[in-house]
Write an enzyme that holds these catalytic residues in place. Structure first.
Site, PDB file in Angstrom:
ATOM      1  CD1 TRP A 183      18.279  70.897  -2.883  1.00  0.00           C
ATOM      2  CD2 TRP A 183      18.852  72.543  -1.498  1.00  0.00           C
ATOM      3  NE1 TRP A 183      17.472  70.820  -1.786  1.00  0.00           N
ATOM      4  CE2 TRP A 183      17.791  71.808  -0.912  1.00  0.00           C
ATOM      5  CE3 TRP A 183      19.387  73.632  -0.799  1.00  0.00           C
ATOM      6  CZ2 TRP A 183      17.264  72.127   0.336  1.00  0.00           C
ATOM      7  CZ3 TRP A 183      18.856  73.946   0.435  1.00  0.00           C
ATOM      8  CH2 TRP A 183      17.806  73.208   0.997  1.00  0.00           C
ATOM      9  NE  ARG A 184      13.390  69.503  -4.969  1.00  0.00           N
ATOM     10  CZ  ARG A 184      12.365  69.317  -4.170  1.00  0.00           C
ATOM     11  NH1 ARG A 184      11.398  70.208  -4.116  1.00  0.00           N
ATOM     12  NH2 ARG A 184      12.292  68.234  -3.439  1.00  0.00           N
ATOM     13  CD  GLU A 195      20.047  65.015  -1.261  1.00  0.00           C
ATOM     14  OE1 GLU A 195      19.768  64.534  -0.149  1.00  0.00           O
ATOM     15  OE2 GLU A 195      19.183  65.330  -2.092  1.00  0.00           O
ATOM     16  CB  THR A 220      19.716  69.529   9.194  1.00  0.00           C
ATOM     17  OG1 THR A 220      20.848  68.950   9.853  1.00  0.00           O
ATOM     18  CG2 THR A 220      19.561  70.951   9.689  1.00  0.00           C
ATOM     19  CG  LEU A 233      24.269  72.956   9.692  1.00  0.00           C
ATOM     20  CD1 LEU A 233      25.014  72.715   8.389  1.00  0.00           C
ATOM     21  CD2 LEU A 233      22.809  72.606   9.511  1.00  0.00           C
ATOM     22  CE1 TYR A 288      23.957  63.161  14.642  1.00  0.00           C
ATOM     23  CE2 TYR A 288      22.725  65.168  14.217  1.00  0.00           C
ATOM     24  CZ  TYR A 288      22.816  63.924  14.795  1.00  0.00           C
ATOM     25  OH  TYR A 288      21.775  63.449  15.533  1.00  0.00           O
ATOM     26  CE1 TYR A 295      17.996  60.227  -0.494  1.00  0.00           C
ATOM     27  CE2 TYR A 295      19.689  61.441   0.711  1.00  0.00           C
ATOM     28  CZ  TYR A 295      18.535  61.423  -0.033  1.00  0.00           C
ATOM     29  OH  TYR A 295      17.915  62.608  -0.337  1.00  0.00           O
ATOM     30  CG  ASP A 297      14.949  60.109   2.024  1.00  0.00           C
ATOM     31  OD1 ASP A 297      13.975  59.450   1.590  1.00  0.00           O
ATOM     32  OD2 ASP A 297      14.923  61.343   2.160  1.00  0.00           O
ATOM     33  CB  CYS A 312       3.443  59.844   2.482  1.00  0.00           C
ATOM     34  SG  CYS A 312       3.082  58.217   3.140  1.00  0.00           S
ATOM     35  CB  CYS A 342      -1.968  61.011  -0.944  1.00  0.00           C
ATOM     36  SG  CYS A 342      -0.611  60.058  -1.630  1.00  0.00           S
ATOM     37  CB  CYS A 392      -2.021  54.039  -1.041  1.00  0.00           C
ATOM     38  SG  CYS A 392      -1.198  53.843   0.537  1.00  0.00           S
TER      39      CYS A 392
HETATM   40 FE1  SF4 Z   1       1.001  57.778   2.150  1.00  0.00          FE
HETATM   41 FE2  SF4 Z   1      -0.645  56.051   0.985  1.00  0.00          FE
HETATM   42 FE3  SF4 Z   1      -1.639  57.992   2.478  1.00  0.00          FE
HETATM   43 FE4  SF4 Z   1      -0.498  58.539   0.129  1.00  0.00          FE
HETATM   44  S1  SF4 Z   1      -2.356  57.370   0.465  1.00  0.00           S
HETATM   45  S2  SF4 Z   1      -0.230  59.647   2.053  1.00  0.00           S
HETATM   46  S3  SF4 Z   1       1.133  57.019   0.068  1.00  0.00           S
HETATM   47  S4  SF4 Z   1      -0.335  56.323   3.178  1.00  0.00           S
END
Ligand code: SF4
Length: 346
Positions: free
Chosen positions: A24-25, A37, A43, A80, A82, A120, A138, A192, A203, A209
């Site tokens: 879908w992307r 979506e 799921t 699926l 629901y 959403y 979401d 995350c 990350c 963060c």
């Molecule tokens: Fe999540 Fe922060 Fe860790 Fe990144 S640094 S994975 S945003 S908790």
């Protein structure tokens, strides 16, 4: 300026390099984005892929979905879960045919009014398919933002979600809202991640963060405990006559509304109770065999099931009869009955 605004650049850059290739992307037409979506609610991506491909082949656009026979729609959704999602898809498609020329309206508020579309999904469709600068928050996005800001708020509280939506709306890049929303979701799904396992070391946002800086990312987010599921005992019957199985439609409201089911009643019946129920249905069993217990978990209810295999030589009234092939190809029985149905179809 919101301090979260600093995440936009590194996030989009990371997304450009790491976005998973998803059907879908690749081709984010409004209908495809919407169907994906809805399927992705509750799921996993990998489970959705084959369903999405089959659905788009059989019902390639809004008018095809709007006019699809219920049986076909339920069959495409079989497994699926629901099922109200599938019914709402069709209801919304019918509104689109009547009011919007058979396409999805390019308008967040109009999308929000359609059956089965909440903030959403409206945000995802509007931003990804139409480039409208609205957020799509979401569970993944909520978790990322709460960790980024080291928030201890209860994410089950709708006010917390609304506050996150406002913050996302404020920092959303107007020229790439779809990419930004998808990047947030992608980060939440792959880096995350839920379950106390954020991969902070890899990350792209770790320097920004607060949860990571304070060493509390794993403890976040907090969520008030849900009420325990209600346990419902049920007795399920496999009525078998000449190689065919009795099925019937469930009531139009309540759990699994309007779907086909194996005849079942509330409560855990012992063999005598089962024989009484069969008598009430006008069934004259040649033999009755108790089957292993089975369990199915819905979001708020758990079915604990007792089953009976009943051989008949005459068919009582009030049921539809189907052989193995018809059960596999035509009738969509919810997965709640899978354990017993497999005893017949395998
Ligand atoms: Fe999540 Fe922060 Fe860790 Fe990144 S640094 S994975 S945003 S908790």
């Amino acid at each position: 300026m919101d301090s979260l605004a600093a995440i936009v650049g590194p996030l989009l850059e990371w997304y450009g390099r790491n976005a998973r290739s998803l059907p879908w992307r690749e081709e984010p037409a409004p209908y495809r984005v919407w169907v994906s979506e809805i399927m992705l609610q509750q799921t996993r991506v990998e489970a959705v892929k084959p369903y999405f491909a089959r659905f788009l082949t059989e019902l390639p656009d809004v008018p095809a979905l709007a006019s699809a026979p219920e049986q076909q729609l339920m069959k495409l959704w079989e497994g699926l879960g629901y099922y109200s999602r599938a019914r709402n898809l069709q209801k919304a498609a019918r509104v689109m045919v009547e009011q919007y020329g058979g396409t999805l309206p390019a308008d967040y508020d109009a999308l929000l009014k359609l059956p089965g579309i909440g903030p959403y999904t409206a945000g995802a469709v509007a931003s990804i398919a139409y480039g409208i600068p609205v957020p799509a928050v979401d569970g993944n996005v909520l978790r990322v933002v709460i960790r980024l800001t080291a928030g201890w708020e209860d994410i089950a509280d709708p006010a917390v979600k609304r506050a996150v939506e406002r913050r996302m709306a404020a920092i959303l890049p107007k020229d790439r809202p779809g990419d930004f929303n998808q990047a947030m979701m992608e980060l939440g799904a792959t880096v995350c991640a839920p379950g106390g396992e954020p991969k902070c070391l890899v990350c792209p946002l770790n320097a920004l963060c607060e949860g990571y800086r304070q060493g509390i990312a794993r403890e976040l987010p907090v969520k008030a405990k849900k009420k325990a599921r209600r346990i419902e005992e049920r007795t399920v019957f496999l009525l078998v006559c000449d190689g065919e199985l009795a099925i019937r439609k469930r009531a139009d409201s309540g759990l699994l509304a309007g779907l086909w089911e194996l005849p079942s009643v509330e409560g855990k019946l012992n063999p005598e109770g089962a024989a009484e129920t069969l008598q009430e249905w006008g069934a004259q069993p040649v033999s009755i065999r108790e089957m292993p217990a089975a369990k199915h978990i819905f979001s708020h209810v758990e079915w604990h099931m007792t089953g009976y295999w009943v051989d008949l030589t005459e068919r009582p009234e009030g049921f539809t009869w189907a052989g193995r092939e018809m059960l596999q190809q035509e009738y969509a029985l919810p997965s709640a009955f899978r354990a017993y149905l497999e005893a017949f179809t395998k």
